[in-house]
Each structure stands twice: as C-alpha cells, then as structure tokens.
Design an enzyme around this catalytic site. Structure first.
Site, PDB file in Angstrom:
ATOM      1  N   LYS A  50      56.252  47.357  61.905  1.00 33.83           N
ATOM      2  CA  LYS A  50      57.227  48.299  62.598  1.00 33.83           C
ATOM      3  C   LYS A  50      56.743  49.525  62.035  1.00 33.83           C
ATOM      4  O   LYS A  50      56.672  50.663  63.196  1.00 33.83           O
ATOM      5  CB  LYS A  50      58.708  47.840  62.619  1.00 33.83           C
ATOM      6  CG  LYS A  50      58.857  46.633  63.435  1.00 33.83           C
ATOM      7  CD  LYS A  50      60.245  46.101  62.802  1.00 33.83           C
ATOM      8  CE  LYS A  50      60.481  44.624  63.402  1.00 33.83           C
ATOM      9  NZ  LYS A  50      61.738  44.095  63.086  1.00 33.83           N
ATOM     10  N   GLN A  94      66.698  44.414  58.950  1.00 28.86           N
ATOM     11  CA  GLN A  94      65.686  43.394  59.131  1.00 28.86           C
ATOM     12  C   GLN A  94      66.520  41.894  58.864  1.00 28.86           C
ATOM     13  O   GLN A  94      67.143  41.922  57.884  1.00 28.86           O
ATOM     14  CB  GLN A  94      64.652  43.464  58.305  1.00 28.86           C
ATOM     15  CG  GLN A  94      63.504  42.333  58.728  1.00 28.86           C
ATOM     16  CD  GLN A  94      62.702  42.474  60.140  1.00 28.86           C
ATOM     17  OE1 GLN A  94      62.489  43.439  60.612  1.00 28.86           O
ATOM     18  NE2 GLN A  94      62.457  41.351  60.553  1.00 28.86           N
ATOM     19  N   ASP A 117      67.570  47.556  67.907  1.00 22.29           N
ATOM     20  CA  ASP A 117      67.316  46.086  68.266  1.00 22.29           C
ATOM     21  C   ASP A 117      68.148  45.660  69.385  1.00 22.29           C
ATOM     22  O   ASP A 117      67.973  44.584  69.969  1.00 22.29           O
ATOM     23  CB  ASP A 117      67.566  45.291  66.950  1.00 22.29           C
ATOM     24  CG  ASP A 117      66.470  44.989  65.989  1.00 22.29           C
ATOM     25  OD1 ASP A 117      65.467  44.922  66.385  1.00 22.29           O
ATOM     26  OD2 ASP A 117      66.737  44.643  64.863  1.00 22.29           O
TER      27      ASP A 117
END
Ligand code: NAP
Length: 298
Positions: A50, A94, A117
């Site tokens: 990422k 995460q 997200d």
C-alpha cells in the site's frame, strides 16, 4: 471457446494513473496513514505494498508500526489524533488485529471522511443509500475492472457467491446501484449450481479453491474470481495460489479474471483512489470554510 482474460494490472494502472492526475490537481498532497500492530508477515507485506503504491502516484504515506502489546485505549488515542490532523487524508488500521482489541470499536473510531477502507458503519450505510463516498476497496475494484473491460452491468443478472461484509454484501450494493439484478448465494444456499448457471455475471468470493466448475457456469457468462487460496508451494518455495473458480471454466465463460493477477491488484489501486477521493472532499470542505470566514470578515 476460450475465455478472454480480464487481467488486473492494466486496469489497476489506469486507476492509479487517474489517482495521480487528480492528486496533482489538489492544493495539498493527499496523505495515506496506515496503522499496523505486530509483525504478522502477511500484514507487513500488504502494508508495504500500500505504501509503495501511494508513493508511486505521488501521495504521502506514513506507516504507524506499533507493537502487538498496544492497548485498545492507546490505539484509539492515535486514531483520534490522526482524525483531527488536517494533513491526514486517508486512514486505515490493518486487519486482523490482536485478540485483545475489538476491531468493531476501532473501525468505528476512524472518521468516516477518512475511512479509505470503507468499513465504517456510516460508509456501509451510505453505500446502500447510493452515496458511496468511500466504497470498500475489493468490491469497488471489481466494478472498476468490469468498467475498464467495458463489461455491461445494467440489466444483467449478477450472481455473487459469498456474503461477507468486505466483499459479497457491498458488491451487491454497488452492482444494484449500477442497475444489475443481483442474487447473493452463501454456504446455506440450496442448489448453488442451478443459480450460478443463470448468471450473466458471476462473482465468486468464498475462499474455497476451484469451488466453481465449468458445469456451474452459463456459456458466455463473465466470471470474476475474487478468491485467493494457498494450495501448496511452488518449486522455488513460494506459495502457489488458486482462485475459487476452476481454470477449466475458461472453456465455457466469455471472460474470466485470473488468480493471481485479477482482482488483487484492483484492491490496492482502489485504496489509493479512495485516498484521493477523501482528500478531494476534505480539501473542498477546507475551501468552503475559508470562503465563509473571509466573507464573515468583510
Ligand atoms: P469470508 O468472510 O470467509 O466469506 C466467505 C463467504 O463464502 C461466506 O459468505 C460463506 O457463506 C460463503 N461460502 C462458504 N462456503 C461456501 C460454499 N460451499 N458455497 C457457497 N458459499 C460458500 O471470505 P471473504 O473475506 O469474503 O473472502 C473470500 C475470498 O476472497 C477469500 O479467498 C479471500 O482471500 C479473497 N479475497 C481476496 C481479495 C483480493 O483483493 N483479491 C480481497 C478480499 C478477499 P456463509 O456466510 O454462509 O458462511
């Protein structure tokens, strides 16, 4: 017949190029912040991917690598600080988190405006009301992949196998918003094959290698394979990956995504696009605040 292969990398690159162009037009550089707890090798590698993609398109990227002994209040305090920091455009934690931390509370603590997200309940709700400001990355990446290859969605019968909150359910909302007729199947569905055989567009997100065989697919259907399953090791010792769709489906389908190299690259490209979308909205808000305060002074 042999299916056209809907390869992920060129479609992902197109999304990244668009993200780069849009970011370059903003007054401030978009900044992605990723919080990672512990040293789980899969998480370390996802987070570094990422970061690499963010930097590649000219975004700022900061990884907050915390020990896995970090307490929930400590993590929430960091999120609160990043929520309040105007330089932070996109923020994600995460997953998975260590067992002593409640992931629900953590996801809800992230500001919906920075939730790249798309997991915050406010963004989940907005997805169903048709205002998908920040859509979850894998399902939005599937739609971007279909658009890149000009696969028609409106009026098509889409069957999604899998109803997880990160893939199946949000993808149903996105395809419905694009005027598909959507059916969702899951582990308790009776007569799965008779359903999947109806699909013009079949998307499979289950996590079972080669669950979908050629007899389960209508000739001429478009098949998107989200599944990633480790099925042993290659000669060089790397994990061998298989999708949820049997490769022989290529003999029946009109088009098929490969695994690896299909949906996977779209997910991270969509995350980068979401960071730019969040920055565009936040910076437009800043501009409005500036104009209002200038007007108030004059
Ligand atoms: P998940 O949370 O485990 O959900 C799996 C879904 O499949 C559930 O809804 C389950 O039904 C359903 N299911 C299980 N067995 C089934 C069967 N025999 N027939 C029909 N449905 C069945 O998984 P997920 O997080 O959505 O991930 C699915 C797959 O996609 C995994 O392989 C994952 O690694 C992959 N994935 C890839 C990406 C990417 O970027 N490429 C991103 C996310 C996920 P119930 O609800 O009834 O249990």
């Amino acid at each position: 017949m042999s299916a056209a292969i809907l390869s992920g990398p060129p479609a992902a690159q197109a999304l990244l190029d668009e993200a780069r162009d849009r970011a370059a037009r903003l007054p401030h550089r978009p900044e992605l912040h990723v919080v990672r707890l512990g040293e789980d090798p899969a998480s370390v590698s996802y987070v570094s991917l990422k970061e690499r993609k963010a930097l590649e398109v000219g975004l700022g990227s900061t990884v907050h690598a915390l020990p896995d002994t970090t307490t929930q209040p400590e993590l929430l305090a960091l999120i609160e600080r990043l929520n309040a920091d105007p330089a932070v455009s996109g923020l994600l934690v995460q997953l998975p988190l260590p067992a002593h931390i409640g992931s629900g509370a953590v996801l809800e603590a992230i500001s919906p405006e920075k939730d790249v997200d798309g997991f915050h309940p406010v963004n989940v709700g907005r997805l169903w009301t048709g205002d998908a400001a920040l859509p979850p990355c894998t399902p939005a990446g599937v739609v971007a992949l279909l658009d890149y290859y000009r696969v028609p969605i409106a009026g098509r019968w889409a069957v999604i196998v899998g109803r997880s909150t990160i893939v199946g359910k949000p993808l149903a909302a996105l395809l419905l918003a694009r005027d598909a007729t959507v059916t969702i199947a899951h582990s308790r569905t009776q007569g799965l094959a008779s359903l999947t055989r109806q699909a013009d567009l079949l998307v499979v997100a289950v996590g079972k290698a080669h669950l979908i065989t050629p007899e389960m697919v209508r000739p001429g259907a478009v098949v998107v394979d989200v599944g990633v399953n480790r099925v042993g090791l290659s000669k060089s010792g790397k994990a061998r990956l298989a999708g949820d769709v049997h490769p022989d489906v290529a003999e029946v389908a009109a088009a098929l995504t490969p695994v690896p190299g299909g949906v996977g690259p779209m997910t991270v490209a969509q995350l980068i696009m979401n960071t730019v979308l969040a920055a565009e909205r936040l910076q437009a808000g800043e501009r409005v605040t500036e104009l209002v305060s200038t007007a108030a002074m004059s």
